[in-house]
Design a protein around this motif. Structure first.
Motif, mmCIF file in Angstrom:
data_model
loop_
_atom_site.group_PDB
_atom_site.id
_atom_site.type_symbol
_atom_site.label_atom_id
_atom_site.label_comp_id
_atom_site.label_asym_id
_atom_site.label_seq_id
_atom_site.Cartn_x
_atom_site.Cartn_y
_atom_site.Cartn_z
ATOM 1 N N GLU A 1 0.871 -1.180 0.000
ATOM 2 C CA GLU A 1 0.000 0.000 0.000
ATOM 3 C C GLU A 1 0.902 1.223 0.000
ATOM 4 O O GLU A 1 1.870 1.277 0.757
ATOM 5 C CB GLU A 1 -0.907 -0.034 1.242
ATOM 6 N N THR A 2 0.625 2.167 -0.874
ATOM 7 C CA THR A 2 1.434 3.389 -0.949
ATOM 8 C C THR A 2 0.543 4.566 -0.528
ATOM 9 O O THR A 2 -0.681 4.427 -0.486
ATOM 10 C CB THR A 2 1.972 3.608 -2.382
ATOM 11 N N PRO A 3 1.139 5.752 -0.260
ATOM 12 C CA PRO A 3 0.308 6.893 0.158
ATOM 13 C C PRO A 3 -0.685 7.316 -0.923
ATOM 14 O O PRO A 3 -0.456 7.096 -2.113
ATOM 15 C CB PRO A 3 1.335 8.008 0.392
ATOM 16 N N VAL A 4 -1.746 7.954 -0.483
ATOM 17 C CA VAL A 4 -2.767 8.442 -1.419
ATOM 18 C C VAL A 4 -2.217 9.625 -2.219
ATOM 19 O O VAL A 4 -2.610 9.857 -3.360
ATOM 20 C CB VAL A 4 -4.025 8.842 -0.621
ATOM 21 N N LEU A 5 -1.299 10.372 -1.620
ATOM 22 C CA LEU A 5 -0.687 11.516 -2.317
ATOM 23 C C LEU A 5 0.749 11.189 -2.703
ATOM 24 O O LEU A 5 1.457 10.516 -1.968
ATOM 25 C CB LEU A 5 -0.673 12.732 -1.384
ATOM 26 N N GLU A 6 1.146 11.687 -3.869
ATOM 27 C CA GLU A 6 2.532 11.531 -4.322
ATOM 28 C C GLU A 6 2.950 12.842 -4.992
ATOM 29 O O GLU A 6 2.099 13.638 -5.406
ATOM 30 C CB GLU A 6 2.652 10.406 -5.369
ATOM 31 N N ASP A 7 4.259 13.001 -5.152
ATOM 32 C CA ASP A 7 4.808 14.124 -5.897
ATOM 33 C C ASP A 7 4.198 14.146 -7.313
ATOM 34 O O ASP A 7 4.178 13.123 -7.991
ATOM 35 C CB ASP A 7 6.320 13.868 -6.004
ATOM 36 N N VAL A 8 3.710 15.313 -7.740
ATOM 37 C CA VAL A 8 3.087 15.414 -9.067
ATOM 38 C C VAL A 8 4.016 14.889 -10.164
ATOM 39 O O VAL A 8 3.592 14.215 -11.103
ATOM 40 C CB VAL A 8 2.744 16.897 -9.386
ATOM 41 N N ALA B 1 -0.127 15.167 -5.852
ATOM 42 C CA ALA B 1 -1.317 14.758 -6.608
ATOM 43 C C ALA B 1 -1.950 13.570 -5.919
ATOM 44 O O ALA B 1 -1.251 12.681 -5.403
ATOM 45 C CB ALA B 1 -0.924 14.364 -8.032
ATOM 46 N N LEU B 2 -3.297 13.558 -5.905
ATOM 47 C CA LEU B 2 -3.992 12.347 -5.467
ATOM 48 C C LEU B 2 -3.685 11.292 -6.525
ATOM 49 O O LEU B 2 -3.873 11.551 -7.718
ATOM 50 C CB LEU B 2 -5.500 12.599 -5.417
ATOM 51 N N PHE C 1 -8.355 5.249 -6.098
ATOM 52 C CA PHE C 1 -7.578 6.131 -6.977
ATOM 53 C C PHE C 1 -8.469 7.289 -7.408
ATOM 54 O O PHE C 1 -9.702 7.222 -7.264
ATOM 55 C CB PHE C 1 -7.047 5.343 -8.183
ATOM 56 N N PHE C 2 -7.838 8.333 -7.965
ATOM 57 C CA PHE C 2 -8.576 9.579 -8.212
ATOM 58 C C PHE C 2 -8.235 10.153 -9.581
ATOM 59 O O PHE C 2 -7.058 10.310 -9.907
ATOM 60 C CB PHE C 2 -8.198 10.610 -7.132
ATOM 61 N N ARG C 3 -9.260 10.426 -10.369
ATOM 62 C CA ARG C 3 -9.027 11.086 -11.667
ATOM 63 C C ARG C 3 -10.128 12.112 -11.873
ATOM 64 O O ARG C 3 -11.307 11.785 -11.705
ATOM 65 C CB ARG C 3 -9.039 10.067 -12.818
ATOM 66 N N TYR C 4 -9.737 13.292 -12.270
ATOM 67 C CA TYR C 4 -10.722 14.345 -12.501
ATOM 68 C C TYR C 4 -11.333 14.118 -13.876
ATOM 69 O O TYR C 4 -10.985 14.786 -14.851
ATOM 70 C CB TYR C 4 -10.049 15.720 -12.389
ATOM 71 N N GLU C 5 -12.223 13.138 -13.958
ATOM 72 C CA GLU C 5 -12.838 12.777 -15.233
ATOM 73 C C GLU C 5 -14.226 13.390 -15.318
ATOM 74 O O GLU C 5 -14.792 13.813 -14.318
ATOM 75 C CB GLU C 5 -13.005 11.258 -15.313
ATOM 76 N N HIS C 6 -14.799 13.335 -16.510
ATOM 77 C CA HIS C 6 -16.187 13.717 -16.672
ATOM 78 C C HIS C 6 -17.007 12.516 -16.198
ATOM 79 O O HIS C 6 -16.984 11.469 -16.851
ATOM 80 C CB HIS C 6 -16.435 14.025 -18.149
ATOM 81 N N PRO C 7 -17.709 12.626 -15.046
ATOM 82 C CA PRO C 7 -18.358 11.420 -14.510
ATOM 83 C C PRO C 7 -19.432 10.879 -15.444
ATOM 84 O O PRO C 7 -20.204 11.643 -16.015
ATOM 85 C CB PRO C 7 -18.992 11.902 -13.199
ATOM 86 N N GLN C 8 -19.444 9.607 -15.657
ATOM 87 C CA GLN C 8 -20.463 8.923 -16.465
ATOM 88 C C GLN C 8 -20.460 7.464 -16.050
ATOM 89 O O GLN C 8 -19.689 7.086 -15.167
ATOM 90 C CB GLN C 8 -20.160 9.066 -17.952
ATOM 91 N N SER C 9 -21.307 6.669 -16.686
ATOM 92 C CA SER C 9 -21.403 5.267 -16.279
ATOM 93 C C SER C 9 -20.023 4.595 -16.313
ATOM 94 O O SER C 9 -19.329 4.623 -17.335
ATOM 95 C CB SER C 9 -22.368 4.567 -17.237
ATOM 96 N N GLY C 10 -19.627 4.007 -15.194
ATOM 97 C CA GLY C 10 -18.347 3.283 -15.135
ATOM 98 C C GLY C 10 -17.128 4.187 -15.086
ATOM 99 O O GLY C 10 -16.002 3.713 -15.202
ATOM 100 N N ARG C 11 -17.340 5.474 -14.943
ATOM 101 C CA ARG C 11 -16.206 6.416 -14.918
ATOM 102 C C ARG C 11 -16.417 7.402 -13.766
ATOM 103 O O ARG C 11 -17.350 8.186 -13.784
ATOM 104 C CB ARG C 11 -16.174 7.160 -16.249
ATOM 105 N N PHE C 12 -15.561 7.304 -12.764
ATOM 106 C CA PHE C 12 -15.761 8.118 -11.563
ATOM 107 C C PHE C 12 -14.513 8.918 -11.243
ATOM 108 O O PHE C 12 -13.456 8.701 -11.831
ATOM 109 C CB PHE C 12 -16.119 7.203 -10.377
ATOM 110 N N ARG C 13 -14.670 9.826 -10.275
ATOM 111 C CA ARG C 13 -13.498 10.616 -9.876
ATOM 112 C C ARG C 13 -12.758 9.970 -8.717
ATOM 113 O O ARG C 13 -11.581 10.220 -8.517
ATOM 114 C CB ARG C 13 -13.941 12.033 -9.517
ATOM 115 N N GLN C 14 -13.475 9.178 -7.937
ATOM 116 C CA GLN C 14 -12.777 8.293 -7.001
ATOM 117 C C GLN C 14 -13.267 6.895 -7.316
ATOM 118 O O GLN C 14 -14.477 6.648 -7.370
ATOM 119 C CB GLN C 14 -13.081 8.627 -5.542
ATOM 120 N N PHE C 15 -12.338 5.981 -7.563
ATOM 121 C CA PHE C 15 -12.724 4.605 -7.884
ATOM 122 C C PHE C 15 -11.695 3.676 -7.258
ATOM 123 O O PHE C 15 -10.607 4.102 -6.885
ATOM 124 C CB PHE C 15 -12.790 4.406 -9.409
#
Ligand code: HAM
Length: 426
Positions: free
Chosen positions: A43-50, A80-81, A113-127
């Motif tokens: 397990e690694t930290p949730v935040l890392e160097d960008v 970055a998350l 994990f975290f991605r600033y995506e456009h949320p839609q079916s099967g695509r989230f910002r935290q998954f």
């Protein structure tokens, strides 16, 4: 009703108790398979160097270019998350000198994990993803084993109709030349490409190959294929991988347009889909080899291969295929109570049963005996213990066989031993 003021952030979700049973089941199966194939958990930290991600995943990728949640600490660091696990685990591998451990080193994880995506079916910002990474081995047998591990896990989840797409995207010896060929081919047809692909042509021409736009797909279908332009070593690696997959009887589909959205891949890339997802929009699993990543991040040259599965997508697929898991913890005894004194005795009794590893259910908030016994029935419990006011004052309880309806009075101080006898008779 007035709407609650606070909501979960856009694209992020609570994992409610009903879904926890899927997550738990997934965790249990993944851990079991990981143990069998001798992967160790990390397990690694949730935040890392960008910069870890911009260097590792690549500046021109969507993940780094558009999708990172970035924050500046009070000390001025840019963190970055984590948008994915591979770069972070490669960082940890280097930082802790894991290259000096016996290789190959096999690691697994199950994390958010975290991605600033456009949320839609099967695509989230935290998954959530579970993933496997193997460091320090060149041989394509490991690529085959990684694919096999994911395939076996999805099968254990009881998912049907899985397709495994595989491709090779070459390495620094052969990909630059192929890229040139592609660019000159697409340049000559630039008017037939969508706006995004015109940009990709400048920034990341390989990504045009997996554009979902119909007009681009027509152009792509006649484009040069990398498989015809692999160098000797990539060609051999790919051929051997396919032989290994044939050997274990794993069905795969050669997809010359599979390129993946992260820059660290070399040679093997793969994705696993469920055919229930008709448009193949949402891969359940993605992965591949990344022989250059450890070096790019400042470590010694170490080949590596891995993959990750999206847990929300897996859960969604399980639900759409109506996959259910039988209840695993069978409640052995239900404790029904009437009145304050009985409630107090029940609390103590629950602890006595817990110490003896006998599972009990109760409904301490409920007062109606009828409602409590109905619940016991619903839970499928064979025996209930009824603690009424009168019984408790007399130091007794009623043991009820929920199937025959037969009842017997037993002494409260012998309840656990008595119930053990009942359970043994079952
Ligand atoms: P990826 O293809 O970006 O690869 O993600 C792997 C899986 O995570 C996807 O197939 C999908 O199931 C899930 N996933 C990705 N983004 C989202 C999202 N926004 N919402 C829900 N699920 C998502 C990687 O992350 C690589 N690190 C895989 C890897 C490991 N390659 C080598 N080792």
């Amino acid at each position: 009703m007035k709407q609650s003021k606070f909501q979960a952030p856009t694209g992020m979700h609570d994992i409610l108790p009903d879904d926890q049973k899927y997550f738990q089941k997934i965790y249990d199966i993944v851990k079991n398979v990981a143990d069998f194939y001798q992967f160790q958990k990390i397990e690694t930290p949730v935040l890392e160097d960008v910069e870890l991600f911009s260097r590792g995943i690549g500046l021109s990728t969507d993940i780094v270019g558009k999708e990172m949640f970035i924050l500046r600490t009070k000390g001025g660091d840019q963190l970055a998350l984590r948008p994915e696990g591979t770069a972070a685990i490669a960082r940890s591998y280097i930082e802790h000198g894991m290259q000096n451990l016996p290789q190959p080193l096999k690691l697994w994880y199950l994390s958010p994990f975290f991605r600033y995506e456009h949320p839609q079916s099967g695509r989230f910002r935290q998954f959530w993803q579970f993933g496997f990474e193997v460091f320090g081995e060149m041989n394509p047998v490991i690529d085959a084993q990684i694919i096999q591990v994911f395939y076996n896990i999805l099968k254990e989840f009881k998912l049907k109709n899985l397709t495994v797409d595989v491709n090779s995207i070459g390495d620094s010896a052969c990909r630059p030349y192929y890229k040139k060929l592609l660019v000159s081919y697409f340049k000559s047809r630039i008017n037939s490409l969508c706006i995004d692909c015109r940009r990709r042509l400048r920034e990341n021409p390989l990504r045009i190959l997996d554009c979902k736009e119909e007009k681009c797909q027509r152009v792509v279908s006649l484009a040069p294929q990398i498989i015809d332009h692999l160098c000797e070593s990539c060609h051999r690696h790919f051929k051997e991988l396919l032989e290994f997959l044939d050997e274990i009887g794993l069905p795969y589909h050669l997809n010359p347009y599979l390129v993946r959205g992260l820059d660290y891949y070399t040679k093997t890339v793969f994705e696993i889909f469920s055919e229930s997802d008709a448009g193949k929009q949402n891969a359940l699993v993605g992965g591949g080899r990344y022989d250059a990543l450890v070096k790019i991040l400042g470590g010694k040259d170490s080949p590596a291969v891995g993959g990750a599965a999206g847990i929300e997508r897996v859960v969604q697929m399980m639900k759409s295929e109506a996959i259910r898991f039988p209840r695993e913890t069978i409640t052995q005894i239900f404790i029904a109570q009437l009145g304050d004194l009985a409630k107090r005795k029940s609390l103590k009794l629950i602890e006595d049963f817990r110490k003896e590893k006998i599972s009990v259910a109760e409904s301490l908030g409920r007062d109606s005996l009828k409602a409590q016994l109905r619940l016991a029935d619903k839970l499928g419990v064979r025996y209930s213990l009824i603690l009424g006011q009168k019984e408790v004052l007399e130091g007794t309880a009623i043991a009820r066989d929920m199937v025959s309806g037969k009842q017997e009075i037993i002494k409260l101080d012998k309840v656990v031993a008595e119930m053990k006898k009942y359970l043994a008779k079952q």
